[in-house]
Design a protein around this motif. Structure first.
Motif, PDB file in Angstrom:
ATOM      1  N   UNK A   8       0.856  -1.193   0.000  1.00 33.02           N
ATOM      2  CA  UNK A   8       0.000   0.000   0.000  1.00 33.02           C
ATOM      3  C   UNK A   8       0.885   1.234   0.000  1.00 33.02           C
ATOM      4  N   UNK A   9       0.639   2.124  -0.944  1.00 34.35           N
ATOM      5  CA  UNK A   9       1.346   3.400  -1.024  1.00 34.35           C
ATOM      6  C   UNK A   9       0.376   4.536  -0.715  1.00 34.35           C
TER       7      UNK A   9
ATOM      8  N   UNK B  21      -4.840   6.349  -1.297  1.00 34.92           N
ATOM      9  CA  UNK B  21      -4.117   5.109  -1.041  1.00 34.92           C
ATOM     10  C   UNK B  21      -4.308   4.182  -2.238  1.00 34.92           C
ATOM     11  N   UNK B  22      -3.222   3.530  -2.655  1.00 31.63           N
ATOM     12  CA  UNK B  22      -3.305   2.587  -3.761  1.00 31.63           C
ATOM     13  C   UNK B  22      -2.646   1.269  -3.350  1.00 31.63           C
TER      14      UNK B  22
ATOM     15  N   UNK C 295      14.920   8.178  -1.495  1.00 29.45           N
ATOM     16  CA  UNK C 295      14.187   8.750  -2.623  1.00 29.45           C
ATOM     17  C   UNK C 295      12.683   8.796  -2.351  1.00 29.45           C
ATOM     18  N   UNK C 296      12.156   7.712  -1.785  1.00 28.53           N
ATOM     19  CA  UNK C 296      10.720   7.641  -1.527  1.00 28.53           C
ATOM     20  C   UNK C 296      10.406   8.111  -0.103  1.00 28.53           C
TER      21      UNK C 296
ATOM     22  N   UNK D 103       5.522   6.365   1.945  1.00 26.77           N
ATOM     23  CA  UNK D 103       5.018   5.559   3.072  1.00 26.77           C
ATOM     24  C   UNK D 103       4.529   4.179   2.617  1.00 26.77           C
ATOM     25  N   UNK D 104       5.430   3.433   1.986  1.00 28.55           N
ATOM     26  CA  UNK D 104       5.122   2.076   1.554  1.00 28.55           C
ATOM     27  C   UNK D 104       5.030   1.134   2.757  1.00 28.55           C
TER      28      UNK D 104
END
Length: 248
Positions: A59-60, A144-145, A128-129, A97-98
């Motif tokens: 979930x990202x 959210x995906x 990077x993220x 926020x993976x």
């Protein structure tokens, strides 16, 4: 047979209901947090009990500029975009926020509202993220995906428009310290130079003043010695000078 059919039907209904929960879910600002929106960040309520049927799926959180969120397709979101690319102006959105979907479990209703996610809380050094700070001259939306190896799997709706508090603008690469204008910096520089000049003047005055004081003290001692010679008895005066002649 009827029992198995009923159980299967219930399972299908349960899966369909949960799936529909994801697609209709709208991320919400955490209203119980005092600083839920600042000039650099905002706080969302965690989407607990929304992704329970996919506990291992990634979930990202996607953060996008409000002015361009409507043009971002789901297929585009299948490729994670780092914060650095957004910050450099290459994209109008980024992924952050993976976590696995299992990190958003079902919780008791009295504790659900206390679980929050702060967007814009990191300084982003080497990641990077990262969850980098936002700019208060922009408005944002978030969603959210769920992503798997094949791409985007499911997605929530976009949040409502999020307007950050208007305060000091994002400094970026201007080179100026935050909260100080160019005039203040010039004034501070001038005052620093004047203070340095004043300090040098004080040091110079102490040095030359000390020399003058030593010279005056030497002259005073010399005068005092001459006076003692004037009041010395003549016999003593002669004997001293006689000894000088004898020694020489």
């Amino acid at each position: 047979m009827d029992l198995c059919l009923k159980l299967g039907l219930l399972l299908v209904i349960y899966t369909a209901v949960n799936a529909s929960d994801i697609s209709v879910y709208i991320p919400q600002i955490a209203q119980k947090i005092t600083t839920n929106v600042t000039d650099r960040s905002f706080v969302l309520v965690q989407p607990n009990c929304i992704f329970t049927q996919y506990p291992t799926t990634n979930v990202w959180v996607v953060v996008a500029l409000n002015k361009s969120f409507s043009t971002i397709s789901d297929s585009a979101l299948s490729t994670p975009i780092p914060y650095s690319s957004y910050r450099n102006g290459l994209y109008n959105y980024y992924h952050t926020l993976l976590v696995s979907a299992g990190k958003y479990p079902c919780l008791p209703s009295d504790s659900t509202s206390n679980k929050v996610i702060q967007i814009g809380s990191e300084t982003c050094k080497g990641n990077q993220f990262c969850n980098g700070v936002l700019s208060n001259n922009q408005t944002y939306r978030a969603k959210f995906i769920l992503l798997n190896s094949s791409g985007i799997f499911d997605t929530t709706k976009w949040s409502n428009e999020i307007i950050l508090q208007q305060g000091k603008s994002f400094q970026g690469n201007t080179g100026l310290p935050s909260g100080r204008s160019g005039g203040m910096i010039v004034l501070t520089s001038i005052l620093s130079v004047l203070m340095a000049f004043l300090l040098l003047s004080v040091i110079a005055a102490l040095i030359f003043g000390g020399r003058d004081l030593c010279w005056k003290r030497t002259m005073l001692n010399q005068k005092h010695s001459d006076r003692n010679m004037d009041f010395m008895p003549r016999s003593t005066y002669r004997s001293r000078y006689d000894n000088m002649y004898l020694v020489s």
